[in-house]
Write a protein that holds these residues in place. Structure first.
Motif, PDB file in Angstrom:
ATOM      1  N   HIS A 181      -5.729   2.673  -5.881  1.00  0.00           N
ATOM      2  CA  HIS A 181      -6.187   2.121  -4.610  1.00  0.00           C
ATOM      3  C   HIS A 181      -5.783   2.982  -3.420  1.00  0.00           C
ATOM      4  O   HIS A 181      -6.367   2.836  -2.341  1.00  0.00           O
ATOM      5  CB  HIS A 181      -5.640   0.703  -4.415  1.00  0.00           C
ATOM      6  N   THR A 182      -4.800   3.865  -3.591  1.00  0.00           N
ATOM      7  CA  THR A 182      -4.249   4.598  -2.436  1.00  0.00           C
ATOM      8  C   THR A 182      -4.342   6.112  -2.541  1.00  0.00           C
ATOM      9  O   THR A 182      -4.168   6.797  -1.533  1.00  0.00           O
ATOM     10  CB  THR A 182      -2.771   4.219  -2.228  1.00  0.00           C
ATOM     11  N   TYR A 183      -4.624   6.655  -3.731  1.00  0.00           N
ATOM     12  CA  TYR A 183      -4.611   8.112  -3.878  1.00  0.00           C
ATOM     13  C   TYR A 183      -5.658   8.789  -2.995  1.00  0.00           C
ATOM     14  O   TYR A 183      -5.451   9.901  -2.508  1.00  0.00           O
ATOM     15  CB  TYR A 183      -4.801   8.528  -5.345  1.00  0.00           C
ATOM     16  N   GLY A 184      -6.789   8.136  -2.774  1.00  0.00           N
ATOM     17  CA  GLY A 184      -7.850   8.712  -1.939  1.00  0.00           C
ATOM     18  C   GLY A 184      -7.378   8.965  -0.518  1.00  0.00           C
ATOM     19  O   GLY A 184      -7.724   9.990   0.095  1.00  0.00           O
ATOM     20  N   ARG A 217      -7.202  12.581   1.278  1.00  0.00           N
ATOM     21  CA  ARG A 217      -7.871  12.789   2.563  1.00  0.00           C
ATOM     22  C   ARG A 217      -6.894  13.336   3.605  1.00  0.00           C
ATOM     23  O   ARG A 217      -7.210  14.276   4.329  1.00  0.00           O
ATOM     24  CB  ARG A 217      -8.483  11.479   3.050  1.00  0.00           C
ATOM     25  N   ARG A 218      -5.691  12.773   3.660  1.00  0.00           N
ATOM     26  CA  ARG A 218      -4.693  13.205   4.645  1.00  0.00           C
ATOM     27  C   ARG A 218      -4.136  14.601   4.329  1.00  0.00           C
ATOM     28  O   ARG A 218      -3.761  15.339   5.231  1.00  0.00           O
ATOM     29  CB  ARG A 218      -3.540  12.201   4.716  1.00  0.00           C
ATOM     30  N   LEU A 219      -4.084  14.950   3.034  1.00  0.00           N
ATOM     31  CA  LEU A 219      -3.562  16.264   2.651  1.00  0.00           C
ATOM     32  C   LEU A 219      -4.589  17.384   2.796  1.00  0.00           C
ATOM     33  O   LEU A 219      -4.223  18.554   2.881  1.00  0.00           O
ATOM     34  CB  LEU A 219      -3.050  16.248   1.207  1.00  0.00           C
ATOM     35  N   GLU A 220      -5.860  17.022   2.839  1.00  0.00           N
ATOM     36  CA  GLU A 220      -6.913  18.045   2.879  1.00  0.00           C
ATOM     37  C   GLU A 220      -6.698  19.088   3.970  1.00  0.00           C
ATOM     38  O   GLU A 220      -6.705  20.292   3.689  1.00  0.00           O
ATOM     39  CB  GLU A 220      -8.278  17.374   3.006  1.00  0.00           C
ATOM     40  N   PRO A 221      -6.499  18.703   5.246  1.00  0.00           N
ATOM     41  CA  PRO A 221      -6.285  19.739   6.272  1.00  0.00           C
ATOM     42  C   PRO A 221      -4.956  20.477   6.089  1.00  0.00           C
ATOM     43  O   PRO A 221      -4.854  21.667   6.413  1.00  0.00           O
ATOM     44  CB  PRO A 221      -6.312  18.975   7.593  1.00  0.00           C
ATOM     45  N   VAL A 222      -3.960  19.808   5.560  1.00  0.00           N
ATOM     46  CA  VAL A 222      -2.670  20.449   5.310  1.00  0.00           C
ATOM     47  C   VAL A 222      -2.838  21.538   4.254  1.00  0.00           C
ATOM     48  O   VAL A 222      -2.365  22.663   4.410  1.00  0.00           O
ATOM     49  CB  VAL A 222      -1.622  19.402   4.859  1.00  0.00           C
ATOM     50  N   GLY A 264       0.814  -1.198   0.000  1.00  0.00           N
ATOM     51  CA  GLY A 264       0.000   0.000   0.000  1.00  0.00           C
ATOM     52  C   GLY A 264       0.850   1.252   0.000  1.00  0.00           C
ATOM     53  O   GLY A 264       1.989   1.258  -0.452  1.00  0.00           O
ATOM     54  N   LEU A 265       0.277   2.296   0.533  1.00  0.00           N
ATOM     55  CA  LEU A 265       0.944   3.584   0.622  1.00  0.00           C
ATOM     56  C   LEU A 265       1.086   3.963   2.083  1.00  0.00           C
ATOM     57  O   LEU A 265       0.124   3.881   2.848  1.00  0.00           O
ATOM     58  CB  LEU A 265       0.122   4.651  -0.116  1.00  0.00           C
ATOM     59  N   HIS A 266       2.286   4.380   2.469  1.00  0.00           N
ATOM     60  CA  HIS A 266       2.513   4.903   3.804  1.00  0.00           C
ATOM     61  C   HIS A 266       2.741   6.399   3.666  1.00  0.00           C
ATOM     62  O   HIS A 266       3.535   6.840   2.831  1.00  0.00           O
ATOM     63  CB  HIS A 266       3.717   4.238   4.466  1.00  0.00           C
ATOM     64  N   ILE A 267       2.036   7.177   4.490  1.00  0.00           N
ATOM     65  CA  ILE A 267       2.101   8.635   4.441  1.00  0.00           C
ATOM     66  C   ILE A 267       2.575   9.144   5.794  1.00  0.00           C
ATOM     67  O   ILE A 267       1.956   8.858   6.817  1.00  0.00           O
ATOM     68  CB  ILE A 267       0.712   9.239   4.124  1.00  0.00           C
ATOM     69  N   LYS A 273      -3.434  18.253  -7.796  1.00  0.00           N
ATOM     70  CA  LYS A 273      -4.423  18.850  -6.903  1.00  0.00           C
ATOM     71  C   LYS A 273      -3.729  19.637  -5.792  1.00  0.00           C
ATOM     72  O   LYS A 273      -4.122  20.766  -5.471  1.00  0.00           O
ATOM     73  CB  LYS A 273      -5.304  17.744  -6.310  1.00  0.00           C
ATOM     74  N   ALA A 274      -2.683  19.071  -5.219  1.00  0.00           N
ATOM     75  CA  ALA A 274      -1.912  19.765  -4.175  1.00  0.00           C
ATOM     76  C   ALA A 274      -1.254  21.017  -4.748  1.00  0.00           C
ATOM     77  O   ALA A 274      -1.274  22.085  -4.119  1.00  0.00           O
ATOM     78  CB  ALA A 274      -0.869  18.830  -3.572  1.00  0.00           C
ATOM     79  N   ARG A 275      -0.667  20.897  -5.940  1.00  0.00           N
ATOM     80  CA  ARG A 275      -0.039  22.067  -6.586  1.00  0.00           C
ATOM     81  C   ARG A 275      -1.049  23.180  -6.793  1.00  0.00           C
ATOM     82  O   ARG A 275      -0.769  24.350  -6.532  1.00  0.00           O
ATOM     83  CB  ARG A 275       0.548  21.679  -7.940  1.00  0.00           C
TER      84      ARG A 275
END
Length: 127
Positions: A26-29, A33-38, A2-5, A66-68
């Motif tokens: 499978h992991t971008y969501g 979600r984790r970047l939203e508050p950041v 998976g993805l570890h953030i 999206k982050a950019r």
């Protein structure tokens, strides 16, 4: 796999996010979600440390775009560090971030951010 953030505590007006594993459909969501508050904070620079990212798909690239868009919309920057060769190739092909936003290490990106902050402070002090 998976993805570890891992999201570091803010350092001034910047924040480092380290990704490891696979950033795909499978992991971008989870990343979004984790970047939203950041991204909703007054952050001026987001440093994406991709040293341990093994794979990125078009869904992962969309998360980077999206982050950019969020950060650059308020005059900030997304900096990318430690690209593995296979990830760098994808970034080069799709132009995910400008070449002047890609750094070989987090330390190099930190030096760049320090210089930029110093320049802003000097400009503010001018009459």
């Amino acid at each position: 796999m998976g993805l570890h953030i891992h999201i570091d505590e803010p350092k001034g007006d910047s924040r480092r996010v380290a990704l490891s594993g696979r950033l795909d459909t499978h992991t971008y969501g989870e990343l979004d979600r984790r970047l939203e508050p950041v991204l909703a904070s007054d952050l001026r620079a987001l440093v994406l440390d991709l040293a341990d990212l093994e794979y990125i798909s078009s869904a992962g690239i969309r998360s980077v775009f999206k982050a950019r868009k969020a950060i650059e919309g308020r005059g900030g920057r997304v900096l990318v560090t430690n690209l593995q060769p296979q990830i760098k190739k994808v970034f080069d092909i799709v132009k995910a971030v400008p070449l002047n936003s890609i750094f070989t290490s987090v330390e190099e990106a930190d030096r760049y951010l320090d210089a930029m902050q110093k320049r802003v402070l000097e400009e503010e002090d001018r009459p």
